[in-house]
Design an enzyme around this catalytic site. Sequence first.
Site, PDB file in Angstrom:
ATOM      1  N   HIS A 157       0.811  -1.218   0.000  1.00 10.37           N
ATOM      2  CA  HIS A 157       0.000   0.000   0.000  1.00 10.37           C
ATOM      3  C   HIS A 157       0.843   1.266   0.000  1.00 10.37           C
ATOM      4  O   HIS A 157       0.419   2.295  -0.542  1.00 10.37           O
ATOM      5  CB  HIS A 157      -0.988  -0.039   1.180  1.00 10.37           C
ATOM      6  CG  HIS A 157      -2.038  -1.109   1.013  1.00 10.37           C
ATOM      7  ND1 HIS A 157      -2.657  -1.743   2.055  1.00 10.37           N
ATOM      8  CD2 HIS A 157      -2.555  -1.674  -0.116  1.00 10.37           C
ATOM      9  CE1 HIS A 157      -3.528  -2.631   1.593  1.00 10.37           C
ATOM     10  NE2 HIS A 157      -3.469  -2.621   0.274  1.00 10.37           N
ATOM     11  N   HIS A 171      -7.690  -7.695  -8.391  1.00  8.41           N
ATOM     12  CA  HIS A 171      -8.074  -8.538  -7.253  1.00  8.41           C
ATOM     13  C   HIS A 171      -8.328  -7.592  -6.080  1.00  8.41           C
ATOM     14  O   HIS A 171      -7.442  -7.362  -5.255  1.00  8.41           O
ATOM     15  CB  HIS A 171      -6.973  -9.539  -6.910  1.00  8.41           C
ATOM     16  CG  HIS A 171      -6.677 -10.525  -7.996  1.00  8.41           C
ATOM     17  ND1 HIS A 171      -6.061 -10.184  -9.172  1.00  8.41           N
ATOM     18  CD2 HIS A 171      -6.932 -11.858  -8.080  1.00  8.41           C
ATOM     19  CE1 HIS A 171      -5.942 -11.268  -9.935  1.00  8.41           C
ATOM     20  NE2 HIS A 171      -6.461 -12.297  -9.300  1.00  8.41           N
ATOM     21  N   SER A 209      -6.694  -1.731  -1.180  1.00 12.25           N
ATOM     22  CA  SER A 209      -6.219  -1.014  -2.363  1.00 12.25           C
ATOM     23  C   SER A 209      -7.322  -0.168  -3.035  1.00 12.25           C
ATOM     24  O   SER A 209      -7.045   0.945  -3.493  1.00 12.25           O
ATOM     25  CB  SER A 209      -5.565  -1.978  -3.358  1.00 12.25           C
ATOM     26  OG  SER A 209      -6.364  -3.116  -3.577  1.00 12.25           O
ATOM     27  N   GLU A 226     -13.450  -8.277  -8.586  1.00 13.12           N
ATOM     28  CA  GLU A 226     -13.398  -9.159  -7.413  1.00 13.12           C
ATOM     29  C   GLU A 226     -14.286 -10.361  -7.741  1.00 13.12           C
ATOM     30  O   GLU A 226     -15.455 -10.200  -8.067  1.00 13.12           O
ATOM     31  CB  GLU A 226     -13.878  -8.411  -6.166  1.00 13.12           C
ATOM     32  CG  GLU A 226     -14.089  -9.253  -4.933  1.00 13.12           C
ATOM     33  CD  GLU A 226     -12.885 -10.098  -4.509  1.00 13.12           C
ATOM     34  OE1 GLU A 226     -11.799  -9.552  -4.303  1.00 13.12           O
ATOM     35  OE2 GLU A 226     -13.058 -11.331  -4.393  1.00 13.12           O
ATOM     36  N   ASP A 276     -13.278 -12.561 -13.080  1.00 11.95           N
ATOM     37  CA  ASP A 276     -11.872 -12.948 -12.979  1.00 11.95           C
ATOM     38  C   ASP A 276     -10.999 -11.755 -13.417  1.00 11.95           C
ATOM     39  O   ASP A 276     -11.146 -11.252 -14.532  1.00 11.95           O
ATOM     40  CB  ASP A 276     -11.615 -14.168 -13.863  1.00 11.95           C
ATOM     41  CG  ASP A 276     -10.127 -14.462 -13.977  1.00 11.95           C
ATOM     42  OD1 ASP A 276      -9.446 -14.456 -12.946  1.00 11.95           O
ATOM     43  OD2 ASP A 276      -9.647 -14.661 -15.102  1.00 11.95           O
ATOM     44  N   GLY A 277     -10.132 -11.332 -12.540  1.00 15.74           N
ATOM     45  CA  GLY A 277      -9.336 -10.134 -12.794  1.00 15.74           C
ATOM     46  C   GLY A 277      -8.397 -10.265 -13.981  1.00 15.74           C
ATOM     47  O   GLY A 277      -8.151  -9.295 -14.700  1.00 15.74           O
ATOM     48  N   ASP A 298      -3.060  -8.305  -7.431  1.00 13.96           N
ATOM     49  CA  ASP A 298      -2.774  -8.728  -6.047  1.00 13.96           C
ATOM     50  C   ASP A 298      -3.571  -9.992  -5.710  1.00 13.96           C
ATOM     51  O   ASP A 298      -4.491  -9.950  -4.888  1.00 13.96           O
ATOM     52  CB  ASP A 298      -3.156  -7.551  -5.114  1.00 13.96           C
ATOM     53  CG  ASP A 298      -2.909  -7.861  -3.654  1.00 13.96           C
ATOM     54  OD1 ASP A 298      -2.089  -8.747  -3.355  1.00 13.96           O
ATOM     55  OD2 ASP A 298      -3.542  -7.209  -2.806  1.00 13.96           O
TER      56      ASP A 298
HETATM   57  C1  LIG Z   1      -4.998 -10.330  -1.530  1.00 16.10           C
HETATM   58  S1  LIG Z   1      -6.693 -10.057  -1.706  1.00 16.10           S
HETATM   59  C2  LIG Z   1      -6.785  -8.450  -2.372  1.00 16.10           C
HETATM   60  C3  LIG Z   1      -6.463  -7.362  -1.440  1.00 16.10           C
HETATM   61  C4  LIG Z   1      -6.560  -5.986  -2.031  1.00 16.10           C
HETATM   62  N1  LIG Z   1      -5.883  -5.888  -3.317  1.00 16.10           N
HETATM   63  C5  LIG Z   1      -5.989  -4.936  -1.094  1.00 16.10           C
HETATM   64  O1  LIG Z   1      -4.791  -4.612  -1.191  1.00 16.10           O
HETATM   65  O2  LIG Z   1      -6.728  -4.458  -0.253  1.00 16.10           O
HETATM   66  C6  LIG Z   1      -7.094 -11.030  -3.103  1.00 16.10           C
HETATM   67  C7  LIG Z   1      -8.562 -10.937  -3.507  1.00 16.10           C
HETATM   68  O3  LIG Z   1      -8.700 -11.551  -4.804  1.00 16.10           O
HETATM   69  C8  LIG Z   1      -9.949 -12.209  -4.869  1.00 16.10           C
HETATM   70  N2  LIG Z   1      -9.829 -13.154  -5.998  1.00 16.10           N
HETATM   71  C9  LIG Z   1      -9.379 -14.428  -6.011  1.00 16.10           C
HETATM   72  N3  LIG Z   1      -9.295 -14.902  -7.271  1.00 16.10           N
HETATM   73  C10 LIG Z   1      -9.694 -13.885  -8.087  1.00 16.10           C
HETATM   74  C11 LIG Z   1      -9.784 -13.739  -9.494  1.00 16.10           C
HETATM   75  N4  LIG Z   1      -9.455 -14.727 -10.320  1.00 16.10           N
HETATM   76  N5  LIG Z   1     -10.202 -12.553  -9.990  1.00 16.10           N
HETATM   77  C12 LIG Z   1     -10.542 -11.529  -9.158  1.00 16.10           C
HETATM   78  N6  LIG Z   1     -10.471 -11.619  -7.819  1.00 16.10           N
HETATM   79  C13 LIG Z   1     -10.042 -12.769  -7.282  1.00 16.10           C
HETATM   80  C14 LIG Z   1     -10.123 -12.803  -3.496  1.00 16.10           C
HETATM   81  O4  LIG Z   1     -11.475 -13.057  -3.215  1.00 16.10           O
HETATM   82  C15 LIG Z   1      -9.521 -11.703  -2.603  1.00 16.10           C
HETATM   83  O5  LIG Z   1     -10.520 -10.820  -2.166  1.00 16.10           O
END
Ligand SMILES: C[S@@+](CC[C@H](N)C(=O)[O-])C[C@H]1O[C@@H](n2cnc3c(N)ncnc32)[C@H](O)[C@@H]1O
Length: 299
Positions: A18, A41, A102, A120, A145-146, A166
């Site tokens: 961050h 993500h 984020s 997400e 899917d990101g 992330d």
């Molecule tokens: C490490 S966390 C993200 C934290 C966030 N970026 C932050 O810094 O506050 C990862 C997130 O990705 C989501 N996730 C998992 N696989 C994903 C995908 N294929 N596409 C999008 N989101 C996904 C999870 O549910 C989780 O909320």
Amino acid sequence: MNYRHAFHAGNFADVLKHVVLSLCLAHLNKKPKPYRVIDTHAGIGVYDLAGNEATRSPEWKDGIARILEADRPAEVDLVLKPYLDIVRAMNDGKALTAYPGSPEIARRLTRKDDRIHLCELHEADAKTLDKRYALDSRIRVERRDGYAAMEGLVPPKEKRGLVIVDPPFEHRDEMAHMAEAIKDALPKWPTGTYIFWRPLKDLWAAERFDTGLAEWLFDEEYATPENVLRVDLWVRDLEAEGKLAGAGVVVVNPPFTLEADLVTVLPWLCDLLKQEAGAGWRVDGALAEEDFEEDGAEL
Ligand SMILES: C[S@@+](CC[C@H](N)C(=O)[O-])C[C@H]1O[C@@H](n2cnc3c(N)ncnc32)[C@H](O)[C@@H]1O
């Protein structure tokens, strides 16, 4: 999808990620032209440090809490300011209970004509995120899917901006997905800034990702060594068993000021956040050095 970021919000790895994100956004703000933030993500945007998950796993106490309580040298405070201003504003002089993810950092640092695209995949988290930002017309939330979304989202029409990737690293092939994502995106948007988070758990996998990415960028002439920056922080011996010992980000097209800013804060952060012997940090170009040094030596 079992990963819950609320267990880890505000820990040392979040802090480093961050701080980097805040510095990149603050740099984008130096020019008036609007930009786009793509968060592949996103998580839920804001974390309750007094909530169930964070109470059961209070990793934030060894992360953001230590920073807020510490005496910060002026030069460190200056670099941390964009990030700490957000944390302070969210807690409004009261005890620390709210921590920005984020998306919230992006929301608070962007301006009225900038745009934010959040992906997400987790159903409940995507709903939380959508509800949280429903009234902000600059923010679009997609339950998707990101990586797949990123393919269609770059290049954004603004031409300036940043992508943060992330993922939760629940799958062994996560680094391969990240590498594929940048190989698709960078040719389409060579001037974007890309931030990739990755744990330092499997050192071989992290090294292969960093050097593989850097080599590919140079071979394809998308980047010169100055265009890739790797930043890592580890709070105990990386070979030690147990909880995550280290993590970091690889930034493609970093602001030119980022390296110096990180070299200013990382020795201090490492000393403050270390949990056991063997802590350390590095800021380099991924191909420059292969060995880790202990206890804050600059590589
Ligand atoms: C490490 S966390 C993200 C934290 C966030 N970026 C932050 O810094 O506050 C990862 C997130 O990705 C989501 N996730 C998992 N696989 C994903 C995908 N294929 N596409 C999008 N989101 C996904 C999870 O549910 C989780 O909320």
